[in-house]
Design a protein around this motif. Structure first.
Motif, short mmCIF file in Angstrom:
data_model
loop_
_atom_site.label_atom_id
_atom_site.label_comp_id
_atom_site.label_asym_id
_atom_site.label_seq_id
_atom_site.Cartn_x
_atom_site.Cartn_y
_atom_site.Cartn_z
N PRO A 1 0.84 -1.20 0.00
CA PRO A 1 0.00 0.00 0.00
C PRO A 1 0.87 1.26 0.00
CG PRO A 1 -0.10 -1.11 2.12
CD PRO A 1 0.74 -1.97 1.25
N LYS A 2 0.43 2.26 -0.71
CA LYS A 2 1.24 3.47 -0.86
C LYS A 2 1.13 4.40 0.33
CE LYS A 2 0.00 5.37 -4.82
NZ LYS A 2 -0.78 4.66 -5.86
N GLU A 3 -0.05 4.41 0.94
CA GLU A 3 -0.32 5.42 1.97
C GLU A 3 -0.45 4.82 3.36
OE1 GLU A 3 -0.25 8.48 0.99
OE2 GLU A 3 -0.24 8.00 -1.15
N ARG A 4 0.11 5.52 4.33
CA ARG A 4 -0.02 5.10 5.74
C ARG A 4 -0.27 6.33 6.60
NH1 ARG A 4 5.61 2.60 7.23
NH2 ARG A 4 4.60 1.95 9.16
N ILE A 5 -1.11 6.15 7.59
CA ILE A 5 -1.27 7.20 8.61
C ILE A 5 -1.29 6.51 9.98
CG2 ILE A 5 -2.91 8.84 9.65
CD1 ILE A 5 -3.55 9.87 6.89
N LEU A 27 -2.18 3.12 19.71
CA LEU A 27 -1.57 3.45 18.42
C LEU A 27 -2.39 2.76 17.34
CD1 LEU A 27 2.26 2.90 17.67
CD2 LEU A 27 0.47 2.38 16.02
N ILE A 28 -2.83 3.53 16.38
CA ILE A 28 -3.63 2.95 15.29
C ILE A 28 -2.97 3.29 13.98
CG2 ILE A 28 -5.88 2.95 14.12
CD1 ILE A 28 -7.12 3.80 16.81
N GLU A 29 -2.74 2.29 13.15
CA GLU A 29 -2.24 2.58 11.80
C GLU A 29 -3.27 2.14 10.77
OE1 GLU A 29 1.92 1.77 10.73
OE2 GLU A 29 1.26 1.18 8.73
N ILE A 30 -3.45 3.01 9.79
CA ILE A 30 -4.34 2.73 8.66
C ILE A 30 -3.46 2.74 7.42
CG2 ILE A 30 -6.26 3.71 7.32
CD1 ILE A 30 -7.13 2.86 10.02
N ARG A 76 -8.76 8.45 0.67
CA ARG A 76 -9.52 7.52 1.48
C ARG A 76 -8.82 7.22 2.81
NH1 ARG A 76 -13.27 3.47 1.77
NH2 ARG A 76 -12.43 1.55 2.66
N VAL A 77 -7.51 7.00 2.75
CA VAL A 77 -6.75 6.74 3.98
C VAL A 77 -6.89 7.94 4.92
CG1 VAL A 77 -4.43 6.36 4.94
CG2 VAL A 77 -5.16 5.12 2.90
N PHE A 78 -6.81 9.13 4.34
CA PHE A 78 -6.93 10.33 5.15
C PHE A 78 -8.33 10.44 5.76
CE2 PHE A 78 -7.62 14.87 5.93
CZ PHE A 78 -6.54 15.12 6.76
N SER A 79 -9.34 10.19 4.94
CA SER A 79 -10.70 10.36 5.47
C SER A 79 -11.02 9.30 6.52
CB SER A 79 -11.73 10.37 4.32
OG SER A 79 -12.21 9.08 4.06
#
Lengths: 471, 471
Positions: free
Chosen positions: A224-228, A287-290, A297-300
Motif C-alpha cells: 500500500p502506498k499510503e499510511r497514517i 496506536l492505530i495505523e491505517i 480515502r486513507v486520510f478520510s
C-alpha cells in the motif's frame, strides 16, 4: 529424559567432511554465541557441543541421517531473535544454524509468490520486493534481525497482524528435511490446497521440533502506498479497550495496527529513548495505523477514526502522516520490550492471547496481582488481535523466588478462565514448556507428543522444547 | 487392508442404549441414503451397516470408545454434499451422522466469534448473523445444503475465497473426540495462538480421518453492505486469464470473486437453466464481484474494473448492482457443475489448484487432450486463486475405459509439472486416493500415514480415505 550421544572428534570430523572445515566449530566463544536467544531470562543459556552451518538441503540430509543413526541432538537455529528459548540447545549436541542458507530463490511477480531459503533476513525480502511495489505482510516487529525460517518455525506475529495476519497466513509451501534425513515438500505456489493433511501449517509454529525447514513459499501482496498513524492517550483504560470492537465491528474499519501501551510501559520506553513524547501522564496510549492505496480515502478514514477517538475519551490525538513521523512513533513502540527488560531484569514476561474483549478483565487481574504482591506491571501489545505482552516484576526482589510460582499459577489460571492461551506469537520453547499442563489436558498433550513421534521417532530434533520434561 | 469387525445385534443394541432407539438405524432404505454423497460417480456408493445419529459429545465419546475396543469402522458424516466421497463408508461399519448436533451455541458479537456444533447448516450461521450486520465469510458455493462440520473436515473453499479465503481461515478453535473416545480442545475465541502444534488447522481438511469434530469456533466479520457483479465475455481466453494479475497486482484491487467459465461449461449451464443469457457465443466468461461498505467506492472500483476489462478485450460488460440481478448471475454460475454432470454423466471431474498464472498453460493441455481423445472439456472455476474445475468426458463412450487412465495420468503429470496440486477444495476422499502417489513421494505419504497413526492407531476413523489401499 532423553539420552543423546555426546559429540566426539569423529562426529566433528564427519560434519567437516560434509560441509567444510570452516563451517563446523567447537570454539568456546562460538558455542557461547549460540547458547542463547533474545529471551529475557539469564538462566536460559545452554551450550551446544558443536555449531554447524550447512549451505544446502543435501548437506542437511546427510547431517540428519548421521545424527539419527548416532542419536545426536540437533537444534535448528535462525537468527536467535526468538523470545521463548526455541533455538537454545537444551541437551547440547549440534546447533544447526541456517544462516548460510540465505538466498531469495525466486521473486515471482506473476504468481505473487517468493521462494526463499530459511536463513534470509526477513526484512531483506521486503527490501527486494519494494521495487515491484509488492510486500510480504507476515513480518514481525523484530524485522531488522530475524530470519524467515525462524519466523515460520515460531509462526511469528507482529504489529500488522490485525489486518494482515501472522507468518502462517502467507506460508503456502515448505520443503523440509525430516529427522531421518528425508527431504519432503508440501504445498507450493498455490493459494488453495486440500490434497494432503495440512503439513505446511503443522510445520508453521512447530519450533524446529518436527523437521528442518529448507525452503519456504510465501504469498506476496501489493504494497500500500499510503499510511497514517494515530497516537491517542486515554485516562480511562476501559475506553481505550473498546476500540477493537468499535473499529472492527461498528466502524467496519480493519486497521493495519491497533496497539496498546499502559502508562508504565510507556514510561520505561520514554526513559530508554531519552526524549520526551506528547502526553506523558496518560494512563494508556493507543496506536492505530491505517494503510491503503488511495490517499484521500486513507486520510478520510483516519479522520473518522480520530473523531471517534475523541468521542470515546481520547485526551488528544497525534497524527503522523509522513514516513519520518510514522517511523518516530513506531521506534518508540518497538523500544518498549527492550526498555522494560533493561529496567526490570528480574521479571515474568508473558505473551498471552485472549478473546479481544477480555483484555480489560485480564488487566484487572494484573492490577490485583500488582497491588497484592507489590509488582511493576508494564503491559503493551496488539489489542486488535487480543495478543498482550505482560511483564510482572518485583518492586522488592527478596520475596520473588517464593512469590513468582504462585503469581504465575494464578495469572495463568485467569488467562485460561477468560478463554485465553499461553502464547500468541512467541511460542512455548524452553521457557514455557513446564506450564503446558495448566492449559492442556493429559490427552491433549499426548496427542501433541504423538505428532512429535510421528515426525521424529527418536526425538533428536530440538529436544527439550514445547513438552514438559516429565509426563 | 483393514479388517474391521462387522456390526452385529449386540453392537446395535449398545448404540441404541447410548443414543436412543430412534437414532440408530439398520433399515436398508436409510443405509442407502447414507451410502453416497454428491460426487458425480455412480461407482462411489457403499453401504454402511448401521447409521447412528448422536446428539452430544459424550455420546460420541462412548461410541468411539466402544468402536475402538471392538474395531468397528466409523465414518463421520455431515450433509453428504461433498464431492470426493469423503463421507462414504468405504468399509461399511457405522456412519456417524452429525445432523442432530445442529445448535449454534453462541453468537459472540463482542469477540467477533461464533461457536457452533458441526451439524449446523452453514447458511443458517449467516442467516442468524445478518441481523448483527456480521457474517461468516468462509462458506462454500453449496451454501444452502452443506453443514459446517463437513466444511471444516474438507476445508471447503468457495466463490469468495479470493478476498475472504477458505473455511480454515476462519476456524480458530475445535473440540473433537479422538479415535479412543477422548474429548480434546484446541484454540478457542483467540485470533493468535502458538501454544501448541497447530492441531486446529491439522483437523481442518483432515476429512474425518483424525477425529470427530464436535464444536467449532469461527471468526466472524462485518457484512459488507454493497456488492456489484460484472460479467464479461472474452473471445481471447488468454486475455481473460490475465485478469488475476491485472486486478491483484496492477490495479491493487482484491475482488470478492474472480470466476471463469469456458464456452462449453456456459453452454451446459444455459441449457440447464433453460433460458438465454447475454453473449452466448463468447469463448469464455469472467465473473467479478466487488464488495465493500462505501457505495460510491464500490461503484467507482467496478467502473475502473469495467474500463480495464474493455482495454484487455472484453466484448461487452454486464453490470449487476442490485441483489436480484446479482443472484441471477450467481444462480447461473452455481448451476454449472450440476448442468455439466447431467449432460456428461461419464466423466473425469477434477478440482486442481495451480499457481494463478499457470491456468493458461493447463488450458492448452486440456485442449490438446480434448482434441486427441475426442473429449468434451467444460472448464470453470476460481481463477482468482488458481482453483479450476475441469471435466473431461468422452464424445464416444466406447474407448473411455481404456483412455481414461491414460488421460488422467497425463493430465496429473502436467498439473504437477506446472506446480499444481491434486485438489483445491474438494479433498482426496475415496475418489482421488489412488492418485496420491502421482503428487507425493513415498516419504511424504509415509509422513501423512504417521500423522494418521498418531491420532488413530487402529485406523477406525473414516477408513479408506486419503491414502491408497496399498503402500
Amino acid at each position: 529424559m532423553n539420552q543423546f550421544k555426546p559429540i566426539d572428534d569423529r562426529d566433528i570430523q564427519y560434519f567437516k567432511t560434509i560441509i567444510g572445515e570452516q563451517f563446523v566449530s567447537g570454539d568456546p566463544e562460538v558455542l557461547k554465541n549460540y547458547s542463547k536467544d533474545e529471551t529475557p531470562d539469564e538462566t536460559l543459556r545452554l551450550l551446544p557441543e558443536v555449531v554447524i552451518k550447512p549451505k544446502t538441503t543435501e548437506e542437511i540430509q546427510q547431517i540428519a541421517r548421521y545424527c539419527f543413526e548416532k542419536n545426536i541432538a540437533i537444534t535448528p537455529r535462525g537468527a536467535g531473535s526468538g523470545l521463548s528459548g526455541g533455538s537454545i540447545p537444551a541437551y547440547g549436541g549440534a546447533v544447526l544454524s541456517l544462516e548460510r542458507m540465505n538466498r531469495i530463490l525466486e521473486i515471482d511477480t506473476e504468481n505473487l509468490m517468493v521462494v526463499v531459503e530459511p536463513g534470509v533476513i526477513t526484512n531483506d525480502i521486503n527490501r527486494q520486493l519494494k521495487s515491484y511495489s509488492l510486500f510480504y505482510a507476515g513480518y514481525p516487529m523484530s524485522l531488522e534481525t530475524c530470519q524467515i525460517g525462524g519466523n515460520v518455525a515460531e509462526n511469528a506475529g507482529g504489529g500488522k497482524a490485525v489486518k494482515y495476519g501472522v507468518t502462517g497466513n502467507y506460508v503456502r509451501g515448505v520443503e523440509f528435511v525430516t529427522a531421518t534425513g528425508e527431504m519432503v515438500h508440501f504445498g507450493g505456489k498455490v493459494y488453495k490446497d486440500v490434497s494432503s493433511y495440512d503439513i505446511v501449517h503443522l510445520m508453521v509454529g512447530s519450533e524446529g521440533t518436527l523437521g528442518i525447514i529448507t525452503k519456504i513459499y510465501l504469498k506476496i501482496i501489493p504494497l500500500p502506498k499510503e499510511r497514517i498513524v494515530l497516537l491517542a492517550p486515554f485516562d480511562d483504560v476501559n475506553q481505550a479497550l473498546r476500540l477493537p470492537v468499535i473499529l472492527l465491528k461498528e466502524m467496519k474499519i480493519l486497521p493495519t495496527s491497533l496497539e496498546f501501551m499502559n502508562h508504565e510501559s510507556l514510561c520505561f520506553a520514554y526513559k530508554y529513548c531519552n526524549r520526551s513524547y506528547p502526553f506523558p501522564d496518560a494512563k494508556s496510549h493507543v496506536l492505530i495505523e491505517i494503510d491503503g492505496d488511495d490517499e484521500e480515502r486513507v486520510f478520510s478514514l483516519s479522520e473518522k477514526i480520530g473523531n471517534r477517538l475523541f468521542d470515546v475519551g481520547a485526551k488528544e490525538i497525534y497524527m503522523a502522516d509522513n514516513s519520518i513521523l510514522i517511523e518516530e512513533i513506531w521506534k518508540m513502540r518497538r523500544a518498549v520490550p527492550e526498555a522494560i527488560h533493561l529496567a526490570l531484569p528480574v521479571e515474568m514476561n508473558e505473551d498471552i492471547s485472549l478473546p479481544i474483549q477480555e483484555i480489560g478483565n485480564i488487566l484487572l487481574v494484573i492490577d490485583d496481582l500488582s497491588q497484592h504482591y507489590h509488582l511493576f506491571s508494564p503491559v503493551y501489545g496488539h489489542i486488535g488481535d487480543g495478543n498482550l505482552h505482560v511483564t510482572l516484576a518485583p518492586k522488592q526482589i527478596e520475596h520473588w523466588k517464593k512469590d513468582e510460582p504462585i503469581i504465575r499459577k494464578m495469572f495463568y489460571e485467569k488467562v485460561k478462565e477468560l478463554g485465553g492461551v499461553l502464547s500468541g506469537e512467541h511460542g512455548i520453547g524452553l521457557k514455557r514448556r513446564n506450564y503446558l499442563s495448566q492449559f492442556y489436558s493429559p490427552e491433549e498433550i499426548r496427542l501433541m507428543r504423538n505428532i512429535k513421534k510421528a515426525f521424529d521417532p527418536k526425538g533428536i530434533l530440538n529436544p527439550g522444547k514445547i513438552f514438559p520434561d516429565q509426563e
